[in-house]
Write a protein that holds these residues in place. Sequence first.
Motif, mmCIF file in Angstrom:
data_model
loop_
_atom_site.group_PDB
_atom_site.id
_atom_site.type_symbol
_atom_site.label_atom_id
_atom_site.label_comp_id
_atom_site.label_asym_id
_atom_site.label_seq_id
_atom_site.Cartn_x
_atom_site.Cartn_y
_atom_site.Cartn_z
ATOM 1 N N GLY A 57 0.817 -1.222 0.000
ATOM 2 C CA GLY A 57 0.000 0.000 0.000
ATOM 3 C C GLY A 57 0.844 1.263 0.000
ATOM 4 O O GLY A 57 1.793 1.420 -0.782
ATOM 5 N N ALA A 59 3.015 2.305 2.114
ATOM 6 C CA ALA A 59 4.425 2.064 2.434
ATOM 7 C C ALA A 59 5.179 1.645 1.163
ATOM 8 O O ALA A 59 6.345 2.004 0.967
ATOM 9 C CB ALA A 59 4.534 0.990 3.518
ATOM 10 N N SER A 103 7.014 -0.529 6.913
ATOM 11 C CA SER A 103 5.684 -0.795 7.479
ATOM 12 C C SER A 103 5.408 0.152 8.634
ATOM 13 O O SER A 103 6.202 0.243 9.569
ATOM 14 C CB SER A 103 5.616 -2.253 7.965
ATOM 15 N N LEU A 240 -4.642 6.281 -4.481
ATOM 16 C CA LEU A 240 -4.998 5.350 -3.401
ATOM 17 C C LEU A 240 -5.772 6.083 -2.304
ATOM 18 O O LEU A 240 -6.797 5.587 -1.817
ATOM 19 C CB LEU A 240 -3.730 4.703 -2.821
ATOM 20 N N LYS A 241 -5.298 7.283 -1.921
ATOM 21 C CA LYS A 241 -5.986 8.047 -0.869
ATOM 22 C C LYS A 241 -7.419 8.332 -1.296
ATOM 23 O O LYS A 241 -8.347 8.176 -0.505
ATOM 24 C CB LYS A 241 -5.290 9.386 -0.580
HETATM 25 C C1 F6R Z 1 -3.190 3.333 2.888
HETATM 26 C C2 F6R Z 1 -2.793 2.445 3.943
HETATM 27 C C3 F6R Z 1 -2.376 1.045 3.600
HETATM 28 C C4 F6R Z 1 -1.104 0.690 4.361
HETATM 29 C C5 F6R Z 1 -0.733 -0.787 4.114
HETATM 30 C C6 F6R Z 1 0.579 -1.158 4.773
HETATM 31 O O1 F6R Z 1 -3.595 4.569 3.355
HETATM 32 O O2 F6R Z 1 -2.787 2.829 5.089
HETATM 33 O O3 F6R Z 1 -2.193 0.911 2.220
HETATM 34 O O4 F6R Z 1 -0.083 1.543 3.952
HETATM 35 O O5 F6R Z 1 -1.748 -1.611 4.592
HETATM 36 O O6 F6R Z 1 0.508 -0.998 6.159
HETATM 37 P P1 F6R Z 1 1.797 -0.969 7.045
HETATM 38 O O7 F6R Z 1 2.576 0.239 6.672
HETATM 39 O O8 F6R Z 1 1.303 -0.921 8.460
HETATM 40 O O9 F6R Z 1 2.573 -2.225 6.737
#
Ligand code: F6R
Length: 365
Positions: A57, A59, A103, A240-241
């Motif tokens: 996503g 990240a 992440s 995406l947002k």
């Molecule tokens: C988008 C969003 C998701 C996270 C994805 C990874 O706004 O929040 O796309 O970026 O699920 O999550 P993490 O960074 O926690 O691994």
Amino acid sequence: DKGNHRHFMAKEIYEQPETISHTLSHYLDMASGTVSLREDLPFDFDDLSRMTISACGTAYYAGCVGKYWFERHARLPVDIDVASEFRYREPPLEKNGLSLFISQSGETADTLAALRYCAGQGQHIASLINTLESTIARESQVVFPILCGPEIGVASTKAFTAQLVSLASIAIAAGRARGALTPQVERGLVEALIGLPSAVSQALAAEEQIVEIARHLSRAKDVLYLGRGPMFPIAMEGALKLKEISYIHAEGYAAGELKHGPIALIDEDMPVIVVAPSDELAEKTLSNMQEVAARGGRIILITDEEGARTVGHGVAETILMPKVDSFVSPIVATVPVQLLAYHTAVAMGTDVDQPRNLAKSVTVE
Ligand code: F6R
């Protein structure tokens, strides 16, 4: 606590000048104006054969910007993939490679599985994490913190810019270690980072205009975001947002790919958001934009004053960001795409902080 804001997402967007300062104070030595990593590295940047980034996503999009920085400023080859594809590809990995996992939560299942695969292949394991008490942090040899504080809104905002600031800093450290940066270039990059909190504050000042644009955007069925180079991942992040919180279909596309297919979609009903601050790539992107204008597409251009001056007719709206060094412009250009998504969702009355079908941390594969 949302402070004076209606939603956590708005609070977190507005916090960014402070969170960015905080991240910078970890990575920079302000007295000498240099990047100085406090983490003990189990490898030498100079010896690395390659870097492999996996994330999901938002990240992942941060990692896509990071790839440009590491390749350009550290001359380190970078592969990047979404973690859910990477792990099943089981790619062969070079000896003395560094695997980096990005992440916010440190708990994303696919990212963790990719980490375990790379650890099994004898790679150096590093992660870029917000929640330091997390599984991915625990299983990494080195953890780079992004230090933006807890993020409550499900749609990631301040974590994304903190990930970018951290990646930019680490890329400078890698560039120095690999002899890829002259002291003068390095100084310029660090100065650009130091200027970020104030540039991001200036970018936030476009809010009133963005509220108006978002009112139009909220009536669209599909929205296209275009960018080139490091602005391409910002286009994808913007799309995406918008999808996440307004439920409007949106796509981020590399500006140069437009004529290879998606240009067929363009008509008067299709808003096209072009992210193109004035830099060495802007001219090409702006000419792709003219192709959209010639087909009646409604263009919303995100650029700086210099970029705005070079554009001819055909732009419905221009959102101005401050002119910054192209090294940091992906970070500054993030602010208007966040605000556009936020205000579109507010105009539609959706549940901004808790969008349907989404969870803050995705622990299923
Ligand atoms: C988008 C969003 C998701 C996270 C994805 C990874 O706004 O929040 O796309 O970026 O699920 O999550 P993490 O960074 O926690 O691994």
